[in-house]
Design an enzyme around this catalytic site. Structure first.
Site, PDB file in Angstrom:
ATOM      1  N   LYS A 163       4.821   0.574  10.427  1.00  0.00           N
ATOM      2  CA  LYS A 163       4.846   1.760   9.563  1.00  0.00           C
ATOM      3  C   LYS A 163       4.384   2.997  10.320  1.00  0.00           C
ATOM      4  O   LYS A 163       4.900   4.081  10.129  1.00  0.00           O
ATOM      5  CB  LYS A 163       3.882   1.536   8.385  1.00  0.00           C
ATOM      6  CG  LYS A 163       4.536   1.049   7.111  1.00  0.00           C
ATOM      7  CD  LYS A 163       3.598   1.336   5.938  1.00  0.00           C
ATOM      8  CE  LYS A 163       3.446   0.126   5.037  1.00  0.00           C
ATOM      9  NZ  LYS A 163       2.471   0.347   3.960  1.00  0.00           N
ATOM     10  N   ARG A 171       5.737 -12.454   9.590  1.00  0.00           N
ATOM     11  CA  ARG A 171       6.491 -11.271   9.198  1.00  0.00           C
ATOM     12  C   ARG A 171       7.816 -11.214   9.941  1.00  0.00           C
ATOM     13  O   ARG A 171       8.009 -11.877  10.963  1.00  0.00           O
ATOM     14  CB  ARG A 171       5.657 -10.022   9.503  1.00  0.00           C
ATOM     15  CG  ARG A 171       5.269  -9.905  10.990  1.00  0.00           C
ATOM     16  CD  ARG A 171       5.117  -8.471  11.436  1.00  0.00           C
ATOM     17  NE  ARG A 171       4.736  -7.578  10.385  1.00  0.00           N
ATOM     18  CZ  ARG A 171       3.499  -7.118  10.173  1.00  0.00           C
ATOM     19  NH1 ARG A 171       2.536  -7.497  10.989  1.00  0.00           N
ATOM     20  NH2 ARG A 171       3.233  -6.292   9.201  1.00  0.00           N
ATOM     21  N   GLU A 186       0.869  -1.161   0.000  1.00  0.00           N
ATOM     22  CA  GLU A 186       0.000   0.000   0.000  1.00  0.00           C
ATOM     23  C   GLU A 186       0.913   1.219   0.000  1.00  0.00           C
ATOM     24  O   GLU A 186       1.818   1.307   0.829  1.00  0.00           O
ATOM     25  CB  GLU A 186      -0.894   0.035   1.249  1.00  0.00           C
ATOM     26  CG  GLU A 186      -1.863   1.206   1.183  1.00  0.00           C
ATOM     27  CD  GLU A 186      -2.612   1.496   2.489  1.00  0.00           C
ATOM     28  OE1 GLU A 186      -2.246   0.924   3.528  1.00  0.00           O
ATOM     29  OE2 GLU A 186      -3.552   2.311   2.432  1.00  0.00           O
TER      30      GLU A 186
END
Length: 566
Positions: free
Chosen positions: A279, A269, A44
């Site tokens: 983020k 992850r 994204e």
RNA sequence: UGACCGAUGGUGUAAUGGUAGCACUGCAGAUUUUGGUUCUGCCUGUCCAGGUUCGAGUCCUGGUCGGUCAACCA
């Protein structure tokens, strides 16, 4: 021909597969998807890529490469409020820099908006989706909890005709933000919260970075991601563990839409100790000025690592070594540091630099005299050649390399002691000069002219060899000495009322002024060197010819530091 | 207190039901004109309890621990 069917017997390394490779090889054996392997990296564009994304990029592009397939770059840009072209551009640059090529397969979910709209209408007509007039709070309240079923929306049984009309009017901008949504009609009592009539479309009157003002309704992740995968005929849609609970919905949409069945596979992850990967938190560090931008060399972003002096090869090697599995994991940053040392050891030109200068005068060396010495550019690479540089009566050495009262294991220079000046002569300390505060300002040494490197006299053993820079020839330089950004292994492990920012290491950036040996011009941004005995450094983009600025990528492994800290 | 996922040395990650291996870290030594590199050696592991089996890290059951899920974020 893929590597896995190419293995030599006994070639153990290539025989050990991760669980995703097992799935893929089984699919290939079963002739699934005509043995096609097609993956995608779906960021994204709402932030910069970090080392965790690098793991995913290497996985997706790596799998495609290994199994002779393809990997798309697709931007998951369904939320105009948080996304921008700045991020699109940085992401493309980072993926390319890492060494991957999406060729002509650059896609945007926003390119599929018209298609998604048709999909939605199809589901509405099928009686599988409806327009709901409830607001966010009401929908949330009606959704129930993981242990209590939800309530059905009063709008759930609108006719397909009414729904089609309402949905069209949503698109046409008749309603305000949040006034209506399109929901899938599934099961409000499902134990999986994501199956309780999830929102497919919401009204957002906002300009999108690609579609401008064409749309005021935007699909949610769940109604965009799997559909994009399917449109692109993705065979293996790899994502992180938190999407595991979305998989039933992912599959529900594909089934009800009767479209190509991509398969979602989840893996754990990457987490790194002494680092944060969120983020949101990284953005906070940038926005609140804790670091100097997304590409601050202390950031775990790809751009930060690049500016720090990391190479794509090192990052890819790292991604390879951390492995792929489903269990949560925290990787030791020491592994990252190992991969960059390993790569740079082979590649980096050796140079001498002094970051904390201490003047050293060779009292028996002719005043004003100098001579030229030679040194290999890289002892690991004999083909790299040599460089020439000057020696003279006055030098700078590293302040750490001298101790007036040396402890037992200290092998370097001290009063009455001998060391070798690398590529030059053996010297002996004869005097220490101090200022009024007791600080050592200068040391006097004598040299042994018979011990010049390369001559028969140079073979004498001394306890240690130190680096130096000839004072009259020295070129001033600035060094940025980075340390880990956080002083806690888990920066989020903080006491009540505090957050990760309280874990920030106040000493994560030290800027010092010193010298380098000249003759290294021109210095181009990101040129990498090993300053002997100190570490690997790269030229920062702000560097100028007059005033070079070096970023320390990583120190050399330091046995003395370990002894000292015991 | 629901559903789903996971559990192998300090950290990661392997092992058609058949000798628990590899990497990083740590420690010790050799080599070395970088206390670097290289080389050698060492330390430490299958969450627990049952079951199936000639044989279980692997299969089954139950537990324990950890994670995820109640945005109109992705």
């Amino acid at each position: 021909m893929n590597k896995s069917t190419n293995k030599e017997p006994g070639d153990k390394e290539s025989r050990s597969l991760n669980f995703i490779e097992h799935i893929i090889e089984e699919d290939i054996r079963n002739n699934k998807n005509e043995q096609r392997v097609h993956t995608r990296f779906p960021p994204e564009p709402n932030g910069y890529l970090h080392i965790g994304h690098a793991k995913s990029i290497c996985l997706n592009f790596g799998l495609a490469e290994k199994y002779n397939g393809l990997c798309n770059l697709r931007f998951d840009d369904t939320n105009p409020l948080t996304e921008s072209v700045e991020f699109v551009d940085s992401i493309k640059e980072d993926v390319r820099w890492l060494g991957f090529n999406w060729e002509e397969r650059l896609y945007f979910a926003s390119d599929y908006f018209e298609k998604f709209y048709e999909f939605a209408v199809f589901l509405i007509k099928k009686g599988k989706a409806y327009v709901c007039d409830l607001n966010t709070e009401q929908i949330a309240a009606d959704r129930g909890t993981p242990t209590r079923p939800g309530n059905e929306s009063p709008y759930r049984n609108r006719t397909p005709e009414e729904n089609v009309d309402l949905f069209r009017r949503m698109r046409e901008g008749e309603f305000k933000n949040g006034e209506r949504v399109l929901r899938a009609k599934i099961d409000m009592a499902s134990p999986n919260m994501h199956m309780r009539d999830p929102v497919m479309y919401r009204i957002i009157h906002a300009e999108h970075h690609r579609t401008g003002n064409k749309w005021c309704i935007y699909p949610t992740y769940d109604f965009a991601h799997g559909q994009s995968d399917s449109i692109e005929k993705i065979t293996h849609s790899i994502c992180t563990l938190e999407f595991e609970v979305h998989r039933p919905l992912y599959e529900w949409f594909i089934r009800e839409l009767e479209i190509f069945p991509s398969r979602q596979i989840e893996f754990a992850r990457l987490e790194l100790n002494y680092t944060i990967m969120s983020k949101r938190k990284l953005m906070q560090l940038v926005d609140e000025g804790y670091v100097n931008g997304w590409d601050d060399p202390r950031m775990p972003t790809i751009s930060g690592l690049r500016r720090r002096g990391y190479t794509p090869e090192a990052i890819r090697s790292f991604a390879e070594r951390v492995g792929i599995a489903k269990r949560e994991n925290v990787i030791d940053v020491a592994l990252l540091e190992h991969t960059i040392r390993e790569d740079l050891n082979k590649k980096a030109t050796r140079l001498m630099a002094v970051t904390d200068p201490l003047k050293l005068v060779i009292t028996n060396y002719p005043e004003g005299g100098s001579e030229e010495l030679e040194a290999p550019l890289n002892p690991e690479d004999p083909d790299a050649g040599t460089r020439k540089f000057s020696f003279s009566r006055e030098l700078y050495i590293e302040r750490d390399d001298f101790m007036e009262e040396p402890p037992k294991k200290f092998f370097r220079l001290a009063p009455g002691r001998e060391v070798r000046l690398k590529y030059a002569y053996i010297i002996k300390c004869v005097d220490v000069v101090k200022d009024s505060t007791g600080k050592i300002t200068k040391i006097h040494c004598v040299y042994d002219p018979e011990t010049r490197s390369g001559t028969p006299g140079s073979t004498r053993k001394v306890k240690s060899t130190i680096h130096w820079v000839s004072a009259p020839h020295a070129k001033p330089a600035r060094f940025r000495l980075f340390d880990r950004l956080f002083r806690k292994e888990d920066p989020d492990d903080v006491e009540e009322g505090k957050d990760f920012k309280s874990s920030i290491n106040p000493g994560s950036l030290r800027v010092v002024e010193g010298y380098i040996t000249p003759g290294t011009d021109p210095l181009n941004p990101l040129d990498k060197f090993q300053f002997e005995r100190l570490g690997y450094f790269c030229v920062d983009p702000v560097s100028t010819c007059d005033k070079p600025v070096f970023n320390r990528t990583v120190t050399l492994r330091d046995a003395w530091a370990k002894i000292k800290n015991r």
